[in-house]
Design a protein around this motif. Structure first.
Motif, short mmCIF file in Angstrom:
data_model
loop_
_atom_site.label_atom_id
_atom_site.label_comp_id
_atom_site.label_asym_id
_atom_site.label_seq_id
_atom_site.Cartn_x
_atom_site.Cartn_y
_atom_site.Cartn_z
N UNK A 204 0.04 8.13 6.29
CA UNK A 204 -0.11 8.52 7.70
C UNK A 204 -1.05 7.61 8.47
N UNK A 205 -1.81 6.77 7.75
CA UNK A 205 -2.76 5.89 8.44
C UNK A 205 -3.95 6.65 9.00
N UNK A 206 -4.26 7.79 8.35
CA UNK A 206 -5.35 8.64 8.87
C UNK A 206 -6.67 8.38 8.16
N UNK A 207 -6.64 7.72 7.00
CA UNK A 207 -7.85 7.60 6.18
C UNK A 207 -8.22 6.13 5.96
N UNK A 208 -9.45 5.81 6.34
CA UNK A 208 -9.97 4.45 6.13
C UNK A 208 -10.69 4.38 4.79
N UNK A 209 -10.81 3.23 4.14
CA UNK A 209 -10.43 1.91 4.63
C UNK A 209 -8.94 1.56 4.55
N UNK A 210 -8.12 2.36 3.83
CA UNK A 210 -6.72 1.96 3.66
C UNK A 210 -6.01 1.76 5.00
N UNK B 93 -1.02 4.08 12.80
CA UNK B 93 -1.22 2.65 13.09
C UNK B 93 0.07 1.89 13.29
N UNK B 94 1.16 2.59 13.57
CA UNK B 94 2.49 1.93 13.55
C UNK B 94 2.57 0.73 14.49
N UNK B 95 1.84 0.78 15.61
CA UNK B 95 1.95 -0.33 16.58
C UNK B 95 1.32 -1.61 16.06
N UNK B 96 0.54 -1.52 14.97
CA UNK B 96 -0.10 -2.73 14.42
C UNK B 96 0.85 -3.53 13.53
N UNK B 97 2.00 -2.93 13.19
CA UNK B 97 2.92 -3.62 12.27
C UNK B 97 3.93 -4.45 13.05
N UNK B 98 4.29 -5.62 12.49
CA UNK B 98 5.32 -6.45 13.12
C UNK B 98 6.64 -5.70 13.16
N UNK C 297 3.73 -8.08 8.56
CA UNK C 297 3.41 -6.70 8.21
C UNK C 297 4.60 -5.78 8.45
N UNK C 298 4.82 -4.88 7.52
CA UNK C 298 5.99 -3.99 7.57
C UNK C 298 5.57 -2.57 7.22
N UNK C 299 6.00 -1.62 8.04
CA UNK C 299 5.77 -0.20 7.72
C UNK C 299 7.08 0.46 7.31
N UNK C 300 7.07 1.17 6.19
CA UNK C 300 8.20 1.99 5.77
C UNK C 300 7.68 3.41 5.63
N UNK C 301 8.06 4.28 6.54
CA UNK C 301 7.49 5.64 6.55
C UNK C 301 8.50 6.60 7.16
N UNK D 61 0.87 -1.19 0.00
CA UNK D 61 0.00 0.00 0.00
C UNK D 61 0.89 1.23 0.00
N UNK D 62 0.65 2.17 -0.91
CA UNK D 62 1.43 3.41 -0.85
C UNK D 62 0.51 4.61 -0.63
N UNK D 63 1.11 5.66 -0.05
CA UNK D 63 0.42 6.93 0.17
C UNK D 63 1.32 8.07 -0.32
N UNK D 64 0.91 9.27 0.02
CA UNK D 64 1.57 10.47 -0.51
C UNK D 64 3.08 10.50 -0.23
N UNK D 65 3.52 9.87 0.85
CA UNK D 65 4.94 9.90 1.21
C UNK D 65 5.84 9.27 0.15
N UNK D 66 5.29 8.33 -0.65
CA UNK D 66 6.14 7.68 -1.67
C UNK D 66 6.45 8.66 -2.80
N UNK D 67 5.61 9.68 -2.97
CA UNK D 67 5.84 10.66 -4.05
C UNK D 67 6.48 11.95 -3.53
#
Ligand code: OAD
Length: 236
Positions: free
Chosen positions: A177-183, A207-212, A197-201, A10-16
């Motif tokens: 940022x994990x601010x908008x659902x459903x993403x 939602x960072x605590x939900x990632x392994x 699960x992996x977060x790169x941000x 899943x990507x968001x604005x940070x990738x751009x």
């Protein structure tokens, strides 16, 4: 560790961001200076269509000034080389993933380079401005709006995305940022399906605590490093 075969990214604005496309929620972000309710809701479009068309016309025109960065290119490399299932789901409405070469890609929040006819439902590719009310190439009505999923509207491709999440072994969230659902809830769906699960941000998401695992830094550094490691593991 479970062998990884199926991957959802899943990507968001940070990738751009490193391409020069503003993110939404940063201090100097896209929502700064605009109230979301003024430009990103169906009500705003009904109230002041010219303002909304100008906002997206400017963003569409701006795409000519930016290029994919190392993170987009690394994700396209992974897509091309990965032998298992792979799906890149982006919340971004820019076209930098496809310009980098990504193929297995879904735009869940729509695309700047597409219009949507509120008359006949056609969604033609669109590169020009919409403010002057050009006719729909399908039904000729002057009823085109940006093909962007606004607040209160249903994101695109949800059935296909949920199927991929339920079948993935690895879910990776990049630059959001994990601010908008459903993403923002995809990490939970993937976890329940047993995926790693992996977060790169740049910094910890809501939602960072939900990632392994979470790695924090610029996507242009973190994403190529992660992709190189993963591709090396299949060659080993
Ligand atoms: P946000 O602006 O909410 O979040 C961007 C995230 O990217 C933040 O967590 C930043 O820390 C991170 N970031 C910034 N620069 C980065 C970099 N160089 N490398 C890695 N990460 C970086 O944007 P989104 O999460 O994409 O929806 O926003 C989600 C949705 O909200 C958007 O698709 C849009 C918006 O309202 C619609 O318009 C429907």
């Amino acid at each position: 560790m479970t062998e990884i075969r199926n991957i959802v990214v899943l990507t968001g604005a940070g990738v751009s961001a490193e391409s020069g496309v503003p993110t939404f929620r940063a201090a100097d972000g896209l929502w700064e200076g605009h109230r979301v309710e003024d430009v990103a809701t169906p009500q705003a479009f009904r109230r002041d269509p010219a303002l909304v068309q100008q906002f997206y016309d400017a963003r569409r025109a701006f795409l000519a000034k930016v290029e994919p960065n190392a993170a987009h290119l690394a994700l396209a490399r992974l897509d091309a080389a990965w032998p298992g299932e792979f799906l890149l789901v982006t919340q971004n409405v820019d076209d930098l993933h496809e310009r980098a070469g990504s193929q297995r890609l879904l735009h869940m929040h729509g695309e700047l380079k597409r219009a949507l006819c509120t008359g006949c439902g056609a969604a033609p590719a669109w590169l020009d401005a919409l403010e002057d009310g050009p006719p729909c190439p399908n039904c000729q009505a002057a009823a085109l709006r940006p093909d962007i999923v606004w607040f209160g509207e249903m994101p695109y491709h949800m059935a296909e995305i949920e199927e991929a999440l339920a079948a993935c072994d690895l879910f990776v969230s990049i630059g959001t940022s994990g601010a908008v659902y459903p993403a923002a809830g995809f990490v939970d769906v993937a976890r329940r399906a047993g995926a790693a699960t992996l977060e790169l941000n740049l910094d910890p998401s809501a939602g960072t605590s939900m990632f392994d695992t979470a790695r924090h830094g610029p996507a242009g550094i973190l994403v190529p490093a992660w992709v190189d490691g993963l591709l090396a593991s299949i060659k080993a």
